[in-house]
Design a protein around this motif. Structure first.
Motif, PDB file in Angstrom:
ATOM      1  N   LEU A  15      50.049  47.718  43.078  1.00 56.75           N
ATOM      2  CA  LEU A  15      49.232  46.624  42.552  1.00 56.75           C
ATOM      3  C   LEU A  15      48.345  47.222  41.461  1.00 56.75           C
ATOM      4  CD1 LEU A  15      48.527  43.651  42.877  1.00 56.75           C
ATOM      5  CD2 LEU A  15      46.966  44.279  44.724  1.00 56.75           C
ATOM      6  N   LEU A  16      48.703  46.963  40.214  1.00 53.09           N
ATOM      7  CA  LEU A  16      48.195  47.757  39.101  1.00 53.09           C
ATOM      8  C   LEU A  16      47.198  47.021  38.217  1.00 53.09           C
ATOM      9  CD1 LEU A  16      51.734  49.009  38.107  1.00 53.09           C
ATOM     10  CD2 LEU A  16      49.952  50.475  39.080  1.00 53.09           C
ATOM     11  N   PRO A  17      46.013  47.609  37.985  1.00 46.48           N
ATOM     12  CA  PRO A  17      45.150  47.074  36.932  1.00 46.48           C
ATOM     13  C   PRO A  17      45.863  47.232  35.588  1.00 46.48           C
ATOM     14  CG  PRO A  17      44.369  49.215  37.657  1.00 46.48           C
ATOM     15  CD  PRO A  17      45.478  48.840  38.584  1.00 46.48           C
ATOM     16  N   THR A  18      45.533  46.350  34.667  1.00 52.04           N
ATOM     17  CA  THR A  18      46.343  46.257  33.446  1.00 52.04           C
ATOM     18  C   THR A  18      45.496  46.262  32.186  1.00 52.04           C
ATOM     19  OG1 THR A  18      48.004  44.984  34.649  1.00 52.04           O
ATOM     20  CG2 THR A  18      48.081  44.855  32.256  1.00 52.04           C
ATOM     21  N   ILE A  19      45.965  47.006  31.199  1.00 52.46           N
ATOM     22  CA  ILE A  19      45.405  46.920  29.850  1.00 52.46           C
ATOM     23  C   ILE A  19      46.160  45.812  29.132  1.00 52.46           C
ATOM     24  CG2 ILE A  19      45.103  48.073  27.626  1.00 52.46           C
ATOM     25  CD1 ILE A  19      44.778  50.696  29.161  1.00 52.46           C
ATOM     26  N   THR A 197      41.704  34.898  32.391  1.00 53.24           N
ATOM     27  CA  THR A 197      40.389  35.436  32.720  1.00 53.24           C
ATOM     28  C   THR A 197      39.971  34.912  34.085  1.00 53.24           C
ATOM     29  OG1 THR A 197      39.741  35.556  30.391  1.00 53.24           O
ATOM     30  CG2 THR A 197      37.977  35.630  32.028  1.00 53.24           C
ATOM     31  N   LEU A 198      39.773  35.817  34.994  1.00 49.80           N
ATOM     32  CA  LEU A 198      39.356  35.457  36.350  1.00 49.80           C
ATOM     33  C   LEU A 198      37.853  35.192  36.360  1.00 49.80           C
ATOM     34  CD1 LEU A 198      40.218  35.318  39.403  1.00 49.80           C
ATOM     35  CD2 LEU A 198      39.456  37.704  39.542  1.00 49.80           C
ATOM     36  N   LYS A 199      37.469  33.969  36.745  1.00 51.89           N
ATOM     37  CA  LYS A 199      36.053  33.611  36.794  1.00 51.89           C
ATOM     38  C   LYS A 199      35.507  33.678  38.215  1.00 51.89           C
ATOM     39  CE  LYS A 199      36.351  30.664  32.704  1.00 51.89           C
ATOM     40  NZ  LYS A 199      36.181  29.286  32.158  1.00 51.89           N
ATOM     41  N   ASN A 200      36.397  33.452  39.176  1.00 46.46           N
ATOM     42  CA  ASN A 200      35.984  33.468  40.580  1.00 46.46           C
ATOM     43  C   ASN A 200      37.155  33.979  41.402  1.00 46.46           C
ATOM     44  OD1 ASN A 200      35.523  32.449  43.377  1.00 46.46           O
ATOM     45  ND2 ASN A 200      33.685  31.591  42.425  1.00 46.46           N
ATOM     46  N   LEU A 201      36.877  34.836  42.352  1.00 48.05           N
ATOM     47  CA  LEU A 201      37.948  35.407  43.165  1.00 48.05           C
ATOM     48  C   LEU A 201      38.765  34.331  43.888  1.00 48.05           C
ATOM     49  CD1 LEU A 201      36.097  38.504  44.635  1.00 48.05           C
ATOM     50  CD2 LEU A 201      37.996  38.547  43.014  1.00 48.05           C
ATOM     51  N   SER A 202      38.156  33.188  44.145  1.00 51.39           N
ATOM     52  CA  SER A 202      38.877  32.105  44.824  1.00 51.39           C
ATOM     53  C   SER A 202      40.044  31.582  43.991  1.00 51.39           C
ATOM     54  CB  SER A 202      37.926  30.971  45.166  1.00 51.39           C
ATOM     55  OG  SER A 202      37.410  30.369  43.987  1.00 51.39           O
ATOM     56  N   TYR A 218      56.366  46.173  42.094  1.00 58.20           N
ATOM     57  CA  TYR A 218      55.390  46.449  41.032  1.00 58.20           C
ATOM     58  C   TYR A 218      54.724  45.149  40.615  1.00 58.20           C
ATOM     59  CZ  TYR A 218      57.829  50.901  40.840  1.00 58.20           C
ATOM     60  OH  TYR A 218      58.390  52.111  41.177  1.00 58.20           O
ATOM     61  N   LEU A 219      53.404  45.084  40.774  1.00 57.22           N
ATOM     62  CA  LEU A 219      52.644  43.884  40.445  1.00 57.22           C
ATOM     63  C   LEU A 219      51.517  44.245  39.492  1.00 57.22           C
ATOM     64  CD1 LEU A 219      52.399  42.440  44.046  1.00 57.22           C
ATOM     65  CD2 LEU A 219      53.748  41.469  42.182  1.00 57.22           C
ATOM     66  N   ALA A 220      51.484  43.576  38.352  1.00 57.31           N
ATOM     67  CA  ALA A 220      50.454  43.835  37.346  1.00 57.31           C
ATOM     68  C   ALA A 220      49.412  42.729  37.382  1.00 57.31           C
ATOM     69  CB  ALA A 220      51.088  43.887  35.951  1.00 57.31           C
ATOM     70  N   LEU A 221      48.155  43.110  37.348  1.00 57.83           N
ATOM     71  CA  LEU A 221      47.070  42.133  37.259  1.00 57.83           C
ATOM     72  C   LEU A 221      46.933  41.723  35.796  1.00 57.83           C
ATOM     73  CD1 LEU A 221      44.440  43.761  39.639  1.00 57.83           C
ATOM     74  CD2 LEU A 221      46.155  42.019  40.160  1.00 57.83           C
ATOM     75  N   SER A 226      37.562  43.054  32.715  1.00 58.16           N
ATOM     76  CA  SER A 226      37.446  44.503  32.649  1.00 58.16           C
ATOM     77  C   SER A 226      38.253  45.137  33.768  1.00 58.16           C
ATOM     78  CB  SER A 226      35.977  44.921  32.769  1.00 58.16           C
ATOM     79  OG  SER A 226      35.505  44.669  34.092  1.00 58.16           O
ATOM     80  N   LEU A 227      38.584  46.396  33.607  1.00 59.62           N
ATOM     81  CA  LEU A 227      39.334  47.098  34.652  1.00 59.62           C
ATOM     82  C   LEU A 227      38.519  47.199  35.939  1.00 59.62           C
ATOM     83  CD1 LEU A 227      41.003  49.929  32.545  1.00 59.62           C
ATOM     84  CD2 LEU A 227      42.025  47.789  33.331  1.00 59.62           C
ATOM     85  N   LYS A 228      37.209  47.348  35.808  1.00 63.93           N
ATOM     86  CA  LYS A 228      36.354  47.396  36.996  1.00 63.93           C
ATOM     87  C   LYS A 228      36.446  46.083  37.770  1.00 63.93           C
ATOM     88  CE  LYS A 228      31.639  48.546  38.445  1.00 63.93           C
ATOM     89  NZ  LYS A 228      30.279  48.945  37.968  1.00 63.93           N
ATOM     90  N   GLU A 229      36.449  44.967  37.056  1.00 62.00           N
ATOM     91  CA  GLU A 229      36.591  43.660  37.703  1.00 62.00           C
ATOM     92  C   GLU A 229      37.991  43.490  38.285  1.00 62.00           C
ATOM     93  OE1 GLU A 229      33.429  40.997  35.102  1.00 62.00           O
ATOM     94  OE2 GLU A 229      35.479  41.224  34.378  1.00 62.00           O
ATOM     95  N   GLN A 230      38.983  44.028  37.582  1.00 69.21           N
ATOM     96  CA  GLN A 230      40.348  43.960  38.096  1.00 69.21           C
ATOM     97  C   GLN A 230      40.490  44.738  39.406  1.00 69.21           C
ATOM     98  OE1 GLN A 230      43.629  44.630  35.354  1.00 69.21           O
ATOM     99  NE2 GLN A 230      42.353  44.026  33.624  1.00 69.21           N
ATOM    100  N   LEU A 231      39.813  45.856  39.503  1.00 67.28           N
ATOM    101  CA  LEU A 231      39.882  46.638  40.737  1.00 67.28           C
ATOM    102  C   LEU A 231      39.269  45.871  41.907  1.00 67.28           C
ATOM    103  CD1 LEU A 231      39.044  50.203  39.370  1.00 67.28           C
ATOM    104  CD2 LEU A 231      41.261  49.372  40.167  1.00 67.28           C
ATOM    105  N   LYS A 232      38.220  45.094  41.648  1.00 73.81           N
ATOM    106  CA  LYS A 232      37.648  44.237  42.684  1.00 73.81           C
ATOM    107  C   LYS A 232      38.652  43.146  43.076  1.00 73.81           C
ATOM    108  CE  LYS A 232      32.782  44.872  41.392  1.00 73.81           C
ATOM    109  NZ  LYS A 232      31.557  44.185  40.892  1.00 73.81           N
ATOM    110  N   ALA A 233      39.324  42.590  42.060  1.00 69.30           N
ATOM    111  CA  ALA A 233      40.340  41.573  42.330  1.00 69.30           C
ATOM    112  C   ALA A 233      41.485  42.163  43.150  1.00 69.30           C
ATOM    113  CB  ALA A 233      40.863  40.993  41.015  1.00 69.30           C
ATOM    114  N   LYS A 234      41.844  43.393  42.857  1.00 71.03           N
ATOM    115  CA  LYS A 234      42.905  44.067  43.597  1.00 71.03           C
ATOM    116  C   LYS A 234      42.565  44.165  45.078  1.00 71.03           C
ATOM    117  CE  LYS A 234      45.021  48.653  44.027  1.00 71.03           C
ATOM    118  NZ  LYS A 234      45.282  49.951  43.370  1.00 71.03           N
TER     119      LYS A 234
END
Length: 248
Positions: A15-19, A197-202, A218-221, A226-234
């Protein structure tokens, strides 16, 4: 409609954060990857011309990134770029859009069995799926189809059930049930129907209704966040689906 609650087994996946590159801050994401000392990401160079892609590859060399298992291809990418990514970043899978949307270069043929076809504006073409590695399942596209394209949705589900999913994209899906279909169609034609753009985790909760078997290795976010926010989403997705990532 797939039955909910089918995440009854632990699945291992990347589950990969993405550029992403649909906005102009992609260089900031590379810098962020370096600051976070990430070793593994996905990249979507789909909005970059050749010179910017060359710049991206050079900037990536200056980070701690060791592996880029999953790359979204752009149809003007030369096979030398695929060779470069495989050789230097151990890329395992690629995805592209259907040739009904964009041409698929013949010079990519050597990687045909590593290239997966994404569900975008066209229903899955079974012949095309069989020509390549299989299906790249974009979950927000599938969800939009479920709500707005009842004539298409069963066909795509049938193809997913038959061929599985080798990789996928995870993006937010706001509650589109409250969006007028005519407005959605207008946005679709303008290329704006799929928010990244993710505004809310829900906005990720819709994933619960799809079976575990739909989630490829293989799953790309696919998020502009930001990558920091993507890691929280992960972490949220891992808890949401009760799965484990092989790289946490």
């Amino acid at each position: 409609m797939p039955a909910p609650g089918l995440f009854d087994k632990i699945r291992k996946m990347y589950l990969l954060p993405t550029i992403t590159t649909t906005s102009k801050d992609w260089r900031e994401k590379v810098k962020e990857a370096k600051d976070l000392k990430l070793k593994e990401i996905s990249i979507f160079p789909t909005c970059l011309g050749l010179e910017e892609r060359k710049e991206l590859y050079e900037l990536l060399k200056e980070t701690s990134i060791e592996k880029i298992p999953f790359v979204h291809l752009r149809t003007d990418m030369g096979v030398w770029e695929l060779n470069y990514l495989v050789r230097n970043f151990h890329t395992k899978v690629f995805n592209t859009h259907s040739r009904r949307e964009y041409p698929i270069p013949s010079e990519w043929d050597k990687y045909r069995k590593k290239i997966y076809i994404e569900n975008t504006y066209f229903p899955f073409d079974e012949k095309e799926i069989k020509e390549f590695a299989g299906i790249c399942l974009d979950f927000s596209h599938l969800e939009a189809s479920r709500i707005y394209q009842p004539e298409r949705y069963p066909h795509d589900i049938k193809m997913i059930e038959k061929y599985g999913s080798g990789c996928g994209h995870i993006s937010p899906a706001p509650n589109w049930n409250f969006l007028d279909k005519d407005i959605w169609q207008f946005n679709r034609e303008k290329g704006k129907n799929f928010p990244h753009t993710l505004k809310n985790l829900s906005e990720l909760d819709y994933l619960k209704q799809y079976p575990a078997s739909y989630f490829g290795e293989y799953l790309a976010l696919e998020m502009e966040n930001s990558l920091k926010e993507q890691l929280k989403a992960k972490e949220y997705i891992i808890k949401l689906l009760k799965i484990w990532s092989t790289k946490r």
